[in-house]
Design a protein around this motif. Structure first.
Motif, PDB file in Angstrom:
ATOM      1  N   GLY A  66       0.796  -1.217   0.000  1.00  0.00           N
ATOM      2  CA  GLY A  66       0.000   0.000   0.000  1.00  0.00           C
ATOM      3  C   GLY A  66       0.827   1.265   0.000  1.00  0.00           C
ATOM      4  O   GLY A  66       0.377   2.320   0.452  1.00  0.00           O
ATOM      5  N   VAL A  67       2.061   1.168  -0.510  1.00  0.00           N
ATOM      6  CA  VAL A  67       2.984   2.306  -0.509  1.00  0.00           C
ATOM      7  C   VAL A  67       3.086   2.864  -1.923  1.00  0.00           C
ATOM      8  O   VAL A  67       3.324   2.118  -2.884  1.00  0.00           O
ATOM      9  CB  VAL A  67       4.381   1.886  -0.013  1.00  0.00           C
ATOM     10  CG1 VAL A  67       5.358   3.048  -0.109  1.00  0.00           C
ATOM     11  CG2 VAL A  67       4.300   1.377   1.422  1.00  0.00           C
ATOM     12  N   ASP A  68       2.933   4.166  -2.061  1.00  0.00           N
ATOM     13  CA  ASP A  68       3.053   4.832  -3.351  1.00  0.00           C
ATOM     14  C   ASP A  68       4.501   5.260  -3.555  1.00  0.00           C
ATOM     15  O   ASP A  68       5.067   5.976  -2.724  1.00  0.00           O
ATOM     16  CB  ASP A  68       2.123   6.050  -3.392  1.00  0.00           C
ATOM     17  CG  ASP A  68       2.203   6.785  -4.720  1.00  0.00           C
ATOM     18  OD1 ASP A  68       2.582   6.160  -5.726  1.00  0.00           O
ATOM     19  OD2 ASP A  68       1.891   7.990  -4.739  1.00  0.00           O
ATOM     20  N   GLN A  69       5.085   4.839  -4.666  1.00  0.00           N
ATOM     21  CA  GLN A  69       6.474   5.186  -4.965  1.00  0.00           C
ATOM     22  C   GLN A  69       6.503   6.596  -5.576  1.00  0.00           C
ATOM     23  O   GLN A  69       6.719   6.782  -6.770  1.00  0.00           O
ATOM     24  CB  GLN A  69       7.081   4.154  -5.916  1.00  0.00           C
ATOM     25  CG  GLN A  69       8.590   4.228  -6.041  1.00  0.00           C
ATOM     26  CD  GLN A  69       9.109   3.346  -7.160  1.00  0.00           C
ATOM     27  OE1 GLN A  69       8.671   3.445  -8.297  1.00  0.00           O
ATOM     28  NE2 GLN A  69      10.031   2.461  -6.854  1.00  0.00           N
ATOM     29  N   ASP A  70       6.308   7.581  -4.727  1.00  0.00           N
ATOM     30  CA  ASP A  70       6.186   8.969  -5.180  1.00  0.00           C
ATOM     31  C   ASP A  70       7.561   9.623  -5.323  1.00  0.00           C
ATOM     32  O   ASP A  70       8.405   9.515  -4.427  1.00  0.00           O
ATOM     33  CB  ASP A  70       5.332   9.747  -4.161  1.00  0.00           C
ATOM     34  CG  ASP A  70       5.114  11.186  -4.587  1.00  0.00           C
ATOM     35  OD1 ASP A  70       4.752  11.398  -5.753  1.00  0.00           O
ATOM     36  OD2 ASP A  70       5.317  12.081  -3.752  1.00  0.00           O
ATOM     37  N   ARG A  71       7.796  10.282  -6.436  1.00  0.00           N
ATOM     38  CA  ARG A  71       9.035  11.036  -6.719  1.00  0.00           C
ATOM     39  C   ARG A  71      10.297  10.265  -6.306  1.00  0.00           C
ATOM     40  O   ARG A  71      11.082  10.717  -5.459  1.00  0.00           O
ATOM     41  CB  ARG A  71       8.990  12.384  -6.009  1.00  0.00           C
ATOM     42  CG  ARG A  71       7.917  13.327  -6.590  1.00  0.00           C
ATOM     43  CD  ARG A  71       8.023  14.705  -5.995  1.00  0.00           C
ATOM     44  NE  ARG A  71       7.555  14.737  -4.608  1.00  0.00           N
ATOM     45  CZ  ARG A  71       7.719  15.771  -3.785  1.00  0.00           C
ATOM     46  NH1 ARG A  71       8.348  16.851  -4.197  1.00  0.00           N
ATOM     47  NH2 ARG A  71       7.255  15.728  -2.557  1.00  0.00           N
ATOM     48  N   PRO A  72      10.527   9.113  -6.914  1.00  0.00           N
ATOM     49  CA  PRO A  72      11.639   8.251  -6.474  1.00  0.00           C
ATOM     50  C   PRO A  72      13.017   8.888  -6.572  1.00  0.00           C
ATOM     51  O   PRO A  72      13.849   8.721  -5.680  1.00  0.00           O
ATOM     52  CB  PRO A  72      11.522   7.033  -7.399  1.00  0.00           C
ATOM     53  CG  PRO A  72      10.684   7.487  -8.552  1.00  0.00           C
ATOM     54  CD  PRO A  72       9.754   8.515  -8.020  1.00  0.00           C
ATOM     55  N   LEU A  73      13.280   9.630  -7.655  1.00  0.00           N
ATOM     56  CA  LEU A  73      14.601  10.242  -7.811  1.00  0.00           C
ATOM     57  C   LEU A  73      14.883  11.210  -6.669  1.00  0.00           C
ATOM     58  O   LEU A  73      15.938  11.167  -6.036  1.00  0.00           O
ATOM     59  CB  LEU A  73      14.674  10.971  -9.157  1.00  0.00           C
ATOM     60  CG  LEU A  73      16.049  11.535  -9.514  1.00  0.00           C
ATOM     61  CD1 LEU A  73      16.985  10.428  -9.978  1.00  0.00           C
ATOM     62  CD2 LEU A  73      15.921  12.592 -10.612  1.00  0.00           C
ATOM     63  N   ARG A  74      13.922  12.073  -6.395  1.00  0.00           N
ATOM     64  CA  ARG A  74      14.099  13.067  -5.343  1.00  0.00           C
ATOM     65  C   ARG A  74      14.195  12.405  -3.974  1.00  0.00           C
ATOM     66  O   ARG A  74      15.025  12.796  -3.143  1.00  0.00           O
ATOM     67  CB  ARG A  74      12.922  14.056  -5.393  1.00  0.00           C
ATOM     68  CG  ARG A  74      12.844  15.071  -4.274  1.00  0.00           C
ATOM     69  CD  ARG A  74      14.104  15.897  -4.112  1.00  0.00           C
ATOM     70  NE  ARG A  74      14.532  16.534  -5.338  1.00  0.00           N
ATOM     71  CZ  ARG A  74      15.640  17.253  -5.449  1.00  0.00           C
ATOM     72  NH1 ARG A  74      16.438  17.413  -4.406  1.00  0.00           N
ATOM     73  NH2 ARG A  74      15.980  17.792  -6.605  1.00  0.00           N
ATOM     74  N   ARG A  75      13.381  11.393  -3.730  1.00  0.00           N
ATOM     75  CA  ARG A  75      13.392  10.760  -2.408  1.00  0.00           C
ATOM     76  C   ARG A  75      14.722  10.054  -2.138  1.00  0.00           C
ATOM     77  O   ARG A  75      15.265  10.117  -1.032  1.00  0.00           O
ATOM     78  CB  ARG A  75      12.235   9.776  -2.269  1.00  0.00           C
ATOM     79  CG  ARG A  75      12.021   9.321  -0.814  1.00  0.00           C
ATOM     80  CD  ARG A  75      10.737   8.549  -0.662  1.00  0.00           C
ATOM     81  NE  ARG A  75      10.491   8.138   0.707  1.00  0.00           N
ATOM     82  CZ  ARG A  75       9.617   8.709   1.524  1.00  0.00           C
ATOM     83  NH1 ARG A  75       8.927   9.761   1.112  1.00  0.00           N
ATOM     84  NH2 ARG A  75       9.421   8.253   2.742  1.00  0.00           N
ATOM     85  N   THR A 129      17.092  18.837  10.284  1.00  0.00           N
ATOM     86  CA  THR A 129      15.684  19.142  10.042  1.00  0.00           C
ATOM     87  C   THR A 129      15.495  19.174   8.533  1.00  0.00           C
ATOM     88  O   THR A 129      16.242  19.857   7.816  1.00  0.00           O
ATOM     89  CB  THR A 129      15.283  20.485  10.661  1.00  0.00           C
ATOM     90  OG1 THR A 129      15.351  20.370  12.087  1.00  0.00           O
ATOM     91  CG2 THR A 129      13.867  20.872  10.254  1.00  0.00           C
ATOM     92  N   HIS A 130      14.538  18.399   8.055  1.00  0.00           N
ATOM     93  CA  HIS A 130      14.360  18.253   6.611  1.00  0.00           C
ATOM     94  C   HIS A 130      12.870  18.236   6.269  1.00  0.00           C
ATOM     95  O   HIS A 130      12.084  17.529   6.901  1.00  0.00           O
ATOM     96  CB  HIS A 130      15.010  16.945   6.135  1.00  0.00           C
ATOM     97  CG  HIS A 130      14.806  16.675   4.675  1.00  0.00           C
ATOM     98  ND1 HIS A 130      15.588  17.238   3.703  1.00  0.00           N
ATOM     99  CD2 HIS A 130      13.895  15.891   4.023  1.00  0.00           C
ATOM    100  CE1 HIS A 130      15.171  16.821   2.512  1.00  0.00           C
ATOM    101  NE2 HIS A 130      14.144  16.009   2.675  1.00  0.00           N
ATOM    102  N   GLU A 131      12.494  19.012   5.272  1.00  0.00           N
ATOM    103  CA  GLU A 131      11.130  19.006   4.741  1.00  0.00           C
ATOM    104  C   GLU A 131      11.241  18.798   3.233  1.00  0.00           C
ATOM    105  O   GLU A 131      11.780  19.636   2.516  1.00  0.00           O
ATOM    106  CB  GLU A 131      10.409  20.329   5.039  1.00  0.00           C
ATOM    107  CG  GLU A 131      10.144  20.583   6.504  1.00  0.00           C
ATOM    108  CD  GLU A 131       9.001  19.736   7.055  1.00  0.00           C
ATOM    109  OE1 GLU A 131       8.288  19.096   6.244  1.00  0.00           O
ATOM    110  OE2 GLU A 131       8.826  19.707   8.289  1.00  0.00           O
ATOM    111  N   ASP A 188      14.754  17.977  13.847  1.00  0.00           N
ATOM    112  CA  ASP A 188      15.762  17.884  14.914  1.00  0.00           C
ATOM    113  C   ASP A 188      16.186  16.432  15.153  1.00  0.00           C
ATOM    114  O   ASP A 188      16.296  15.970  16.294  1.00  0.00           O
ATOM    115  CB  ASP A 188      15.227  18.485  16.215  1.00  0.00           C
ATOM    116  CG  ASP A 188      14.996  19.984  16.097  1.00  0.00           C
ATOM    117  OD1 ASP A 188      15.779  20.637  15.374  1.00  0.00           O
ATOM    118  OD2 ASP A 188      14.043  20.497  16.709  1.00  0.00           O
ATOM    119  N   ALA A 189      16.441  15.711  14.054  1.00  0.00           N
ATOM    120  CA  ALA A 189      16.842  14.306  14.144  1.00  0.00           C
ATOM    121  C   ALA A 189      18.360  14.190  14.245  1.00  0.00           C
ATOM    122  O   ALA A 189      19.101  14.908  13.568  1.00  0.00           O
ATOM    123  CB  ALA A 189      16.347  13.539  12.919  1.00  0.00           C
TER     124      ALA A 189
END
Length: 331
Positions: free
Chosen positions: A109-118, A136-138, A145-146
């Protein structure tokens, strides 16, 4: 990673119990392999647990997941898991990461969205975390704060790639690429894409290594080797892009029949529909002698070979035969 000659890699699939996987890693080290990847599929044993056992059983061979994707597991967690492998192996970890298999992800049930960018964002965030930074990443995923409660480390990143954009991205940003191909024709084409990416590679990125992550089936008997190749070839054909099928003159209807059987869960039917031409295109299958010849042709286009699943009908025998073939091909 070998400091001169072509890199020898091997893929160990944790469909077998972990004691055997650890033993195969030790055998691969004895047979002069440089790196062992534990493959990652949700239906098999956990690759990071397998890598821990492989680390205990070996002393020098480099170890890493090959290939994990940043969809099933959060990229920050993947960075922590790989850093843990680096810790337990005394600095021998590598990180094999890619976009994952679309059909397998769909099962979850996982969508492979924007694979190159991810994948690119995963590489960048992992490197920052390994350097001891708080991140911190968006973007295609979120981290706030990881940081990792582990000693800073430098871990080589290898991107699994097959399409033109991922190949070029890996050449620009990663330490190496794991090319999902077993035929010199595909690898020659891939080398052209990688060359374009290297032209844009920053000078401070350091050296880059291209490895053929090739399905291999080697045995004393040619027919036995080719029969063992049917399952992985079926899955490769099922996910092959149209240009790849055209490059090898694989009949589209024959490929669709394999894909349809896989989607219905009729595995035996799918494996039976694999043609000799499909095996020739998508696997290095045969005796030690014929595999040596194919390895020689592959090494004209890459810096090394990862001997991938299924290895052969007898795993231990196949590790030894693959080592012998690599020795012959590189001398």
């Amino acid at each position: 990673m070998t400091g001169g000659g072509p890199t020898w890699g091997i893929e160990l699939t944790p469909e077998h119990d972990l004691e055997r996987i650890a033993g195969l890693a030790a055998l691969a080290e004895d047979e002069a392999f440089d790196v062992a990847f534990a493959s990652s599929h949700y239906f098999n044993r956990d690759p990071f647990v397998a890598l821990s056992r492989m680390a205990d059983a070996t002393d020098e061979i480099r170890l890493g997941p090959g290939i994990v994707n940043p969809y099933e597991t959060h990229p920050v967690k993947l960075a922590a898991q790989t850093a843990t492998v680096d810790e337990v192996s005394d600095g021998r970890a590598v990180f094999g990461v890619g976009a994952g298999d679309r059909s397998t992800l769909a099962t979850l049930g996982v969508d492979q969205d924007r694979p190159l960018r991810r994948v690119l964002e995963t590489v960048d965030v992992a490197r920052d975390l390994w350097a001891g930074e708080t991140v911190t990443h968006e973007g295609t995923f979120t981290a706030r704060d990881a940081s990792l409660n582990l000693e800073p480390s430098e871990i080589p990143v290898y991107v699994g790639a097959q399409g033109p954009h991922m190949l070029r991205m890996s050449a620009k940003h990663a330490d190496g690429v794991l090319i999902n191909a077993a035929h010199p024709r595909d690898l020659e084409w891939s080398a052209g894409q990688i060359e374009q990416g290297l032209a844009d590679r920053p000078d401070d990125r350091g050296e880059f290594e291209s490895l053929a992550f090739a399905s291999v089936s080697v045995a004393g008997d040619e027919e036995a080797a080719r029969e063992a190749a049917r399952p992985p070839v079926a899955f490769i054909v099922g996910g092959a892009a149209e240009p790849v099928l055209e490059r090898h003159e694989i009949d589209r209807e024959a490929a669709s029949a394999v894909s349809d059987a896989l989607e219905r869960g009729e595995l035996s039917e799918a494996f039976g529909l694999v043609t000799p031409a499909m095996i020739d295109a998508f696997c290095v299958a045969g005796t030690t002698e014929s595999v040596t010849d194919r390895f020689e042709a592959i090494l004209e286009h890459v810096d090394g070979i990862v001997v991938g699943s299924p290895l052969g009908p007898d795993l231990e025998d196949a590790v030894e035969r693959a080592s012998e073939a690599l020795t012959r091909a590189t001398n």
